[in-house]
Design a protein around this motif. Structure first.
Motif, short mmCIF file in Angstrom:
data_model
loop_
_atom_site.label_atom_id
_atom_site.label_comp_id
_atom_site.label_asym_id
_atom_site.label_seq_id
_atom_site.Cartn_x
_atom_site.Cartn_y
_atom_site.Cartn_z
N ARG A 186 -3.12 -4.84 -19.15
CA ARG A 186 -2.62 -5.68 -18.06
C ARG A 186 -2.25 -4.84 -16.83
NH1 ARG A 186 1.59 -8.45 -18.38
NH2 ARG A 186 0.85 -10.46 -17.65
N PHE A 187 -3.16 -3.93 -16.47
CA PHE A 187 -2.93 -3.05 -15.33
C PHE A 187 -2.71 -3.84 -14.05
CE2 PHE A 187 -5.61 0.32 -17.63
CZ PHE A 187 -4.48 0.97 -18.09
N PHE A 188 -1.75 -3.38 -13.25
CA PHE A 188 -1.45 -3.92 -11.93
C PHE A 188 -0.99 -5.37 -11.97
CE2 PHE A 188 -4.79 -0.66 -11.12
CZ PHE A 188 -3.99 0.27 -10.47
N THR A 189 -0.53 -5.86 -13.13
CA THR A 189 0.03 -7.21 -13.14
C THR A 189 1.38 -7.25 -12.43
OG1 THR A 189 0.89 -6.79 -15.38
CG2 THR A 189 -1.20 -7.99 -15.20
N VAL A 190 2.01 -6.11 -12.29
CA VAL A 190 3.17 -6.00 -11.39
C VAL A 190 2.65 -5.39 -10.09
CG1 VAL A 190 5.36 -4.85 -10.97
CG2 VAL A 190 4.87 -5.80 -13.23
N PRO A 191 2.71 -6.12 -8.97
CA PRO A 191 2.11 -5.63 -7.72
C PRO A 191 2.66 -4.29 -7.24
CG PRO A 191 2.65 -7.97 -7.56
CD PRO A 191 3.26 -7.48 -8.83
N PHE A 192 3.90 -3.98 -7.59
CA PHE A 192 4.48 -2.72 -7.12
C PHE A 192 3.74 -1.51 -7.67
CE2 PHE A 192 7.96 0.57 -7.37
CZ PHE A 192 7.98 0.83 -6.00
N ASP A 193 3.08 -1.67 -8.81
CA ASP A 193 2.27 -0.56 -9.33
C ASP A 193 1.16 -0.19 -8.35
OD1 ASP A 193 3.88 -0.70 -11.54
OD2 ASP A 193 2.36 -1.51 -12.88
N MET A 194 0.54 -1.20 -7.74
CA MET A 194 -0.48 -0.93 -6.73
C MET A 194 0.14 -0.34 -5.48
SD MET A 194 -3.63 -0.80 -5.88
CE MET A 194 -4.50 -1.78 -7.12
N ASP A 195 1.35 -0.81 -5.12
CA ASP A 195 2.04 -0.23 -3.96
C ASP A 195 2.26 1.27 -4.16
OD1 ASP A 195 2.15 -2.78 -2.91
OD2 ASP A 195 4.23 -3.13 -3.53
N MET A 196 2.65 1.65 -5.37
CA MET A 196 2.86 3.07 -5.65
C MET A 196 1.56 3.85 -5.59
SD MET A 196 5.86 3.30 -8.60
CE MET A 196 5.20 2.05 -9.73
N GLU A 197 0.47 3.25 -6.10
CA GLU A 197 -0.82 3.95 -6.06
C GLU A 197 -1.30 4.13 -4.63
OE1 GLU A 197 -3.02 6.29 -7.12
OE2 GLU A 197 -2.89 5.22 -9.02
N VAL A 198 -1.17 3.09 -3.83
CA VAL A 198 -1.59 3.20 -2.42
C VAL A 198 -0.73 4.23 -1.68
CG1 VAL A 198 -1.66 1.97 -0.22
CG2 VAL A 198 -2.61 0.91 -2.27
N ALA A 199 0.57 4.22 -1.93
CA ALA A 199 1.44 5.22 -1.30
C ALA A 199 1.03 6.62 -1.71
CB ALA A 199 2.89 4.96 -1.69
N HIS A 200 0.59 6.76 -2.93
CA HIS A 200 0.16 8.06 -3.42
C HIS A 200 -1.15 8.49 -2.78
CE1 HIS A 200 1.63 11.10 -5.83
NE2 HIS A 200 1.12 10.80 -7.01
N LEU A 201 -2.08 7.55 -2.61
CA LEU A 201 -3.33 7.86 -1.91
C LEU A 201 -3.04 8.23 -0.45
CD1 LEU A 201 -5.67 5.13 -3.40
CD2 LEU A 201 -6.13 7.57 -3.40
N ARG A 202 -2.09 7.56 0.14
CA ARG A 202 -1.70 7.94 1.51
C ARG A 202 -1.16 9.37 1.54
NH1 ARG A 202 1.23 2.17 3.17
NH2 ARG A 202 -0.53 1.36 4.38
N SER A 203 -0.39 9.71 0.51
CA SER A 203 0.13 11.09 0.48
C SER A 203 -1.01 12.09 0.37
CB SER A 203 1.10 11.24 -0.70
OG SER A 203 0.42 11.38 -1.93
N ALA A 204 -2.06 11.73 -0.37
CA ALA A 204 -3.21 12.62 -0.49
C ALA A 204 -3.92 12.79 0.85
CB ALA A 204 -4.19 12.10 -1.53
N ARG A 205 -4.06 11.69 1.59
CA ARG A 205 -4.67 11.78 2.93
C ARG A 205 -3.85 12.70 3.82
NH1 ARG A 205 -5.97 6.95 6.35
NH2 ARG A 205 -7.48 8.40 7.20
N LYS A 206 -2.54 12.55 3.74
CA LYS A 206 -1.69 13.39 4.57
C LYS A 206 -1.82 14.86 4.18
CE LYS A 206 1.66 9.66 5.35
NZ LYS A 206 2.99 9.12 5.01
N ILE A 207 -1.91 15.13 2.90
CA ILE A 207 -2.07 16.51 2.44
C ILE A 207 -3.39 17.09 2.93
CG2 ILE A 207 -2.38 17.97 0.40
CD1 ILE A 207 -0.39 16.03 -1.03
N PHE A 208 -4.47 16.34 2.76
CA PHE A 208 -5.77 16.84 3.19
C PHE A 208 -5.88 16.97 4.71
CE2 PHE A 208 -7.57 15.62 -1.05
CZ PHE A 208 -8.15 16.84 -1.33
N ASN A 209 -5.07 16.20 5.43
CA ASN A 209 -5.11 16.27 6.90
C ASN A 209 -4.26 17.39 7.48
OD1 ASN A 209 -6.96 14.24 7.54
ND2 ASN A 209 -5.41 12.63 7.41
N THR A 210 -3.52 18.12 6.66
CA THR A 210 -2.70 19.22 7.19
C THR A 210 -3.60 20.36 7.68
OG1 THR A 210 -2.51 20.27 5.01
CG2 THR A 210 -0.78 18.70 5.65
#
Length: 599
Positions: free
Chosen positions: A464-488
């Motif tokens: 039942r992956f992502f049945t709690v929407p906040f799990d996706m919020d955390m994943e997206v926030a984490h992907l954003r952190s990766a973009r920020k790291i790669f953009n340094t």
């Protein structure tokens, strides 16, 4: 009676042992070793796989996940039912002596202190960070980093949380390091997320970027350390009271039918070597201990009549112990990856990555963290009801208690909620930079259940992956952190053409970016094979399956000791914690039987 590892069940059939352990993996082998230290106690381990210690893809701690996953001698694979937007992931775990320690990524770290204390707050006496730390230390034989690695990239450790002389060798092998890229990663994480260095990710204070120890022999050509090589190989020829029966699948626990009106008493285990083959029996005068993992331990309980009576009756299994929480509360971490080509660097590191950055809510949500916390707390009841309605939790009260403890940990104690796992080649060519973004603390719950009385069938698995929407919020926030790291500027200095995948020409932190990254997450997510929770250690009224001493509710002498008893996900890779749990369980079992003998 034979000893050591055997494949012939004939001498075992009808024999009686003090302890029967089902599963020779991360927990089963430590238990077998510790319980057989008493030469007056006989120990049988029933293992479905074979002796794979010397197979090259097991023996060498390299990136051999694909080879091992495809090999049925090394792996159990469990496909999930259809998930979000028609995705169908699977989980897989190790098979054979050593279990998942034969095929894992070798990382050795521990969760936050607050998460261990939360297990106690859930209703489990005798659990604390200091207590469990004793067992983390007992299990390990720690080798500090070399002077070279201490200088560059700057590997540090906390001597207070390590020990030498234990069974499991852990180290910082020089061969797994590429200082040119790892030093840059540390600097980039600081620039992008304001994240400081963590001294040691086993310390219980595990927010930060660090270089973790690994279960690899030091100064070797990537020789893997497993529960088999640690707890069995050194005693293989010296314990006449220990036998490991290979290529034998436990099919059912046998009960004492005369124990009417009392808690159920296990008197043995049935097993087969192939479907439709002869059924053999091993008996016990002491205990049966399930250490088959988060998928197979609840499966075997249900096959033996332990579970929800209504469910069991519908699949032709006579109920023995009314325990509706069996198979519920499945929790799995998942990952989404990204990568970039590396510029003008001779890549000479091999094996699993040693570079990890663990982020808390402040680092991922920034100035919005207070608003995010308010949102999460306001949704507890809604999410809890959904987990119950979806068949993944026993009742709202129990899952609400978990959510309250989780949310307190995330926002009050700042436990890590995400991990950037940095290395080479696992999201692209071997010469590329790679980063996996792990959601460490998902709120979504799933289930694992037997679908028939046939022990050779697979259980139904619905995470039942992502049945709690906040799990996706955390994943997206984490992907954003990766973009920020790669953009340094630090990372850009070692990247070819300064591009990375997935490439999004959208503004950071915009709604458009959220949609793009959500789509990428759904299309590419996979599991970390870190399943926990399906035989949860928590009060029975919350849907618990075992008490704080690992005993299955409603039984006299049946325990579960493996990752399935962990009731909430931990911000760590699981192997070190499972070793510690097994060491703690061995003490509890030995003390109980010593005291009962003396009385």
């Amino acid at each position: 009676m034979p000893s050591g590892a055997i494949s012939d069940p004939t001498p075992i059939n009808g024999a009686t042992f003090d302890y029967i352990i089902i599963g020779a993996g991360n927990a089963g082998m430590p238990l077998a070793n510790r319980l057989s230290e008493d030469s007056s106690k006989s120990v049988l381990v029933i293992e479905a796989g074979g002796d794979v210690r010397y197979d090259d893809t097991v023996r060498i701690a390299n990136e051999t996940y694909g080879d091992n996953k495809k090999n049925p001698d090394h792996s159990w694979i469990y496909p999930a039912v259809m998930q979000i937007e028609n995705t169908k992931p699977d989980v897989w775990f190790g098979k054979g002596i050593g279990g998942s320690t034969n095929v894992n990524g070798q990382v050795w770290n521990a969760p936050s202190k607050a998460q261990v204390e939360a297990i106690a707050k859930l209703g489990n006496d005798g659990w604390s960070w200091e207590d469990l730390l004793k067992y983390y230390k007992r299990a390990q034989d720690y080798h500090p980093p070399s002077a070279e690695l201490a200088a560059d990239p700057g590997v540090t450790y906390d001597p207070e949380v390590h020990n030498s002389g234990g069974p499991v060798t852990i180290s910082h092998p020089n061969i797994t390091f590429v200082p040119q890229t790892q030093s840059v990663f540390v600097k980039a994480v600081k620039t992008a997320l304001g994240m400081d260095r963590a001294q040691d990710l086993q310390s219980g204070d595990n927010v930060g970027v660090a270089f973790v120890a690994q279960t690899i022999h030091p100064n070797s050509t990537l020789q893997r350390v497993s529960s088999a090589t640690s707890y069995f190989t050194p005693i293989e020829n010296s314990r006449s009271n220990l036998v490991i029966l290979l290529k034998s699948r436990a099919t059912k626990i046998i009960w004492d039918d005369s124990a009417n009106g009392t808690d159920a008493k296990a008197i043995g285990v049935e097993f087969q070597q192939y479907q439709g083959g002869q059924t053999f029996t091993a008996k016990t005068r002491g205990e049966v201990i399930l250490s088959a993992g988060a998928m197979r331990s609840p499966f075997l309980l249900e096959l033996s009549g332990v579970g929800d009576p209504r469910r069991l009756s519908t699949i032709g299994i006579a109920p023995k112990v009314n325990l509706p929480g069996v198979g519920l509360n499945h929790i799995e971490q998942y990952q989404v990856g990204t990568g970039a080509p590396v510029l003008n660097i001779s890549w000479h590191g091999f094996g699993a990555s040693s570079s990890i950055a663990q982020s808390n809510a402040i680092q991922l949500f920034g100035k919005n963290v207070t608003e995010v916390e308010s949102y999460v707390r306001s949704k507890h009841a809604t999410w809890a009801q959904d987990q119950v309605n979806g068949g993944a939790a026993y009742n709202v009260e129990g899952i609400m208690k978990q959510y309250e403890l989780m949310t307190d940990g995330i926002f009050s104690n700042q436990v890590p909620i995400g991990e950037n796992f940095f290395g080479n080649g696992f999201w692209g060519p071997l010469s590329s930079l790679s980063m996996s973004m792990y959601v460490l603390t998902p709120y979504s719950r799933g289930y694992v259940h037997a679908i028939s009385s046939n022990p050779w069938s697979d259980p139904v698995f619905n995470p039942r992956f992502f049945t709690v929407p906040f799990d996706m919020d955390m994943e997206v926030a984490h992907l954003r952190s990766a973009r920020k790291i790669f953009n340094t500027t630090e990372m850009q200095s070692i990247m070819y053409n300064t591009t990375f995948s997935p490439l999004c020409n959208c503004t950071l932190d915009s709604a458009e970016e959220y949609g793009f990254l959500r789509s990428h997450a759904i299309q590419s997510y996979s599991t970390l094979d870190h399943s926990v929770g399906t035989c949860s250690m928590m009060p029975k009224e919350y849907g618990g399956v075992v008490n704080s001493k690992f005993m299955v509710y409603g039984t006299q002498n049946l325990r579960v000791v493996d990752a399935s008893i962990i009731p909430m996900q931990l911000s760590a890779h699981p192997q070190a914690t499972v070793y510690a749990i097994a060491e703690k369980a061995a003490d509890i079992i030995k003390n109980q039987h010593t005291n009962s003998t003396q009385s």
